[in-house]
Design an enzyme around this catalytic site. Structure first.
Site, PDB file in Angstrom:
ATOM      1  N   ASP A   1       0.681  -1.217  -0.087  1.00  0.00           N
ATOM      2  CA  ASP A   1       0.190  -0.034   0.081  1.00  0.00           C
ATOM      3  C   ASP A   1       0.841   1.386  -0.067  1.00  0.00           C
ATOM      4  O   ASP A   1       0.537   2.304   0.520  1.00  0.00           O
ATOM      5  CB  ASP A   1      -1.113   0.127   1.096  1.00  0.00           C
TER       6      ASP A   1
ATOM      7  N   CYS B   1      -4.250  -6.012  -2.625  1.00  0.00           N
ATOM      8  CA  CYS B   1      -3.191  -6.825  -2.287  1.00  0.00           C
ATOM      9  C   CYS B   1      -3.009  -8.294  -2.915  1.00  0.00           C
ATOM     10  O   CYS B   1      -2.181  -8.599  -3.826  1.00  0.00           O
ATOM     11  CB  CYS B   1      -3.215  -7.151  -0.836  1.00  0.00           C
TER      12      CYS B   1
ATOM     13  N   LYS C   1       4.790 -11.090   3.771  1.00  0.00           N
ATOM     14  CA  LYS C   1       3.260 -11.554   3.562  1.00  0.00           C
ATOM     15  C   LYS C   1       3.283 -12.354   2.334  1.00  0.00           C
ATOM     16  O   LYS C   1       3.914 -12.003   1.159  1.00  0.00           O
ATOM     17  CB  LYS C   1       2.842 -10.041   3.455  1.00  0.00           C
TER      18      LYS C   1
ATOM     19  N   HIS D   1       0.007 -13.859   1.338  1.00  0.00           N
ATOM     20  CA  HIS D   1      -1.573 -13.456   0.790  1.00  0.00           C
ATOM     21  C   HIS D   1      -1.948 -14.094  -0.594  1.00  0.00           C
ATOM     22  O   HIS D   1      -2.814 -13.437  -1.290  1.00  0.00           O
ATOM     23  CB  HIS D   1      -1.598 -11.934   0.932  1.00  0.00           C
TER      24      HIS D   1
ATOM     25  N   HIS E   1       0.986  -0.507   5.104  1.00  0.00           N
ATOM     26  CA  HIS E   1      -0.430  -1.349   5.293  1.00  0.00           C
ATOM     27  C   HIS E   1      -0.702  -0.977   6.734  1.00  0.00           C
ATOM     28  O   HIS E   1      -0.013  -0.955   7.620  1.00  0.00           O
ATOM     29  CB  HIS E   1      -0.434  -2.692   5.121  1.00  0.00           C
TER      30      HIS E   1
ATOM     31  N   ASP F   1       2.777  -3.100  -4.152  1.00  0.00           N
ATOM     32  CA  ASP F   1       1.623  -4.086  -4.534  1.00  0.00           C
ATOM     33  C   ASP F   1       0.525  -3.155  -5.071  1.00  0.00           C
ATOM     34  O   ASP F   1      -0.433  -4.116  -5.831  1.00  0.00           O
ATOM     35  CB  ASP F   1       1.083  -5.065  -3.379  1.00  0.00           C
ATOM     36  N   ASN F   2       0.276  -1.954  -4.724  1.00  0.00           N
ATOM     37  CA  ASN F   2      -1.057  -1.315  -5.516  1.00  0.00           C
ATOM     38  C   ASN F   2      -0.866   0.013  -4.974  1.00  0.00           C
ATOM     39  O   ASN F   2       0.102   0.410  -4.217  1.00  0.00           O
ATOM     40  CB  ASN F   2      -2.344  -1.891  -4.842  1.00  0.00           C
TER      41      ASN F   2
ATOM     42  N   LYS G   1      -5.793   3.215  -3.505  1.00  0.00           N
ATOM     43  CA  LYS G   1      -5.891   1.710  -3.427  1.00  0.00           C
ATOM     44  C   LYS G   1      -7.345   1.247  -3.537  1.00  0.00           C
ATOM     45  O   LYS G   1      -8.347   1.860  -3.194  1.00  0.00           O
ATOM     46  CB  LYS G   1      -5.744   1.450  -1.949  1.00  0.00           C
TER      47      LYS G   1
END
Length: 452
Positions: free
Chosen positions: A44, A83, A139, A141, A224, A296-297, A312
């Site tokens: 994030d 994510c 992470k 996920h 995040h 990741d975004n 996001k």
């Protein structure tokens, strides 16, 4: 192509040093062995949250140094707006919608569907088959136990969390449970700040003896939520107590955070990345290690995304355009800036080619390799960039971006080189181009899995 840098996308070249750095793309002379690969994924992190990308508040000297040592992309994109889809695309090299695990936005619960199937070839499994050691720290996920996990998707070792986010001190997640694992076994926690724990573990990996090239995915959860900087133990204690009492939404920290806290989180992230990069240098591995850094975004509540709109979860530029840096001293000259669009799963194709590993023929890649562009002076791949979420669709071709959000239901068209803020809708002026890009989006979407 890279030779046209000086006149391209000037609006996105925010930092003052960019103009001096821009020149025809150059690889470093000579040859090298197959590189180690360190892929660092922030969580994030917004487009403008690094000082090298224009942040007026946050200082990130280590990532700025990384950028000066290689190539800083001004049109780097994540494969998804949240994510899990991006991570699924990175590991598989394919659009998130090719795989069940890419459909949830994001993966939130343990079940037999939401994850990367163990039978699906991945970047780590393909590199492992070609002789690489593979590890993931941080992470994951990509699906929960007992059905999915890093060790089932090509990683030799894993230390980190399975969920989308954990409390930085207690390591509790939105599931209401403790989420720190060594492989598939809960790991003992020493109570330290999670970003520091991950960095220490990564440094130890880099420093250990290696008898073959390695791939390390270093996936931080910072910045995040929850909004906890180093030392914010009282905040952690409150959130953790609420989680244990059954308030699992406490982890989202909707009632907390500040710009000051966010700044400290990102600056700590930068410091800890510097720690790992320093270990590469001190162990003599820096020259032959290809480092990629990306988010990741797009950023969330406290991010700085100027001049982009959205954040996001949206397919506006602020939701998917992210800081992207690559460095490989043995093969890529320093001090370069690229305006070529590049998306997460392009890195999968690029790394496979550089490492000499072949994609699986039954699972063709959607990403395009940039190896020729980075290493041999070839033109960047020309193709359409595709995104979808449950509520929006987008496709970028050259300077133009087609966008439709369910909120309006209307097709929009933007020149994101001249208008990265996506304020001048050209759809009425260029209906034929809108129709062409809409048709192409639908062609790419058709073979993908449907949302439930």
């Amino acid at each position: 192509m890279f030779g046209a840098l000086a006149g391209a996308a000037a609006a996105t070249a925010i930092p003052a040093e960019a103009a001096a750095a821009e020149r025809a793309f150059q690889a470093a002379p000579g040859r090298s062995k197959r590189p180690n690969i360190l892929f660092i994924l922030a969580d994030d992190l917004g487009w403008g949250d690094l000082s090298s990308y224009g942040s007026p508040l946050i200082r990130t000297p280590n990532l700025d140094r990384l950028a000066r040592g290689g190539v800083r992309f001004t049109n780097g994109y994540s494969a998804g707006a949240v994510c899990s889809p991006t991570r699924v695309a990175l590991y598989t090299g394919r659009f998130p919608g090719r795989t069940p695990g890419g459909l949830p936005e994001p993966i939130g619960a343990a079940n037999a569907t939401d994850g990367i199937p163990a039978t699906h070839p991945t970047l780590p499994s393909l590199l492992r088959a070609s002789g690489y050691a593979t590890a993931l720290i941080g992470k994951w996920h990509g699906g929960f136990l007992p059905h999915f996990g890093p060790l089932r998707s090509g990683f030799d070792e894993f230390f980190g969390n399975y969920s989308g986010g954990v409390d930085y001190y207690s390591k509790y997640s939105h599931t209401g449970k403790y989420d720190l694992y060594e492989g598939e076994t809960p790991a003992e926690d020493d109570g330290r700040y999670y970003t520091d724990v991950i960095a220490d573990r990564a440094e130890a990996f880099v420093r250990r003896p290696h008898d073959r090239p390695w791939l390390l995915h270093l996936n931080f959860t910072s910045p995040h939520w929850p909004w906890e900087a180093p030392g914010d133990r009282a905040v952690s204690d409150e959130i953790t107590a609420r989680i244990r009492a059954g308030d699992i939404r406490a982890i989202f920290h909707e009632d907390g955070g500040s710009l000051e806290t966010y700044t400290r989180m990102v600056e700590n992230l930068d410091q800890r990345i510097g720690q790992v990069l320093d270990a590469l240098r001190r162990t003599g591995q820096e020259r032959d290690t290809l480092v990629i850094f990306q988010s990741d975004n797009g950023g969330e509540r406290f991010s700085y995304n100027w001049p982009l709109s959205g954040n996001k979860a949206s397919l506006n530029e602020g939701g998917i355009r992210v800081p992207t840096i690559v460095r490989w001293p043995a093969r890529i000259r320093s001090g370069q800036v690229s305006h070529e669009p590049i998306v997460t799963h392009d890195w999968t194709a690029t790394l496979l080619e550089i490492a000499g590993a072949e994609p699986h023929p039954d699972y063709p890649l959607d990403g395009a390799s940039f190896a020729g562009y980075l290493l041999r002076g070839a033109s960047a791949p020309e193709r359409d960039l595709f995104w979808r979420t449950r509520s929006a669709r987008a496709l970028r071709r050259g300077r133009y971006k087609y966008l439709r959000a369910t909120a309006t239901g209307a097709d929009a068209l933007y020149d994101v080189e001249a208008d990265p803020r996506e304020q001048a809708n050209l759809a009425v002026r260029r209906p034929e181009l809108v129709a062409e890009l809409r048709t192409r989006w639908e062609e790419l979407d058709a073979p993908q899995l449907r949302y439930n």
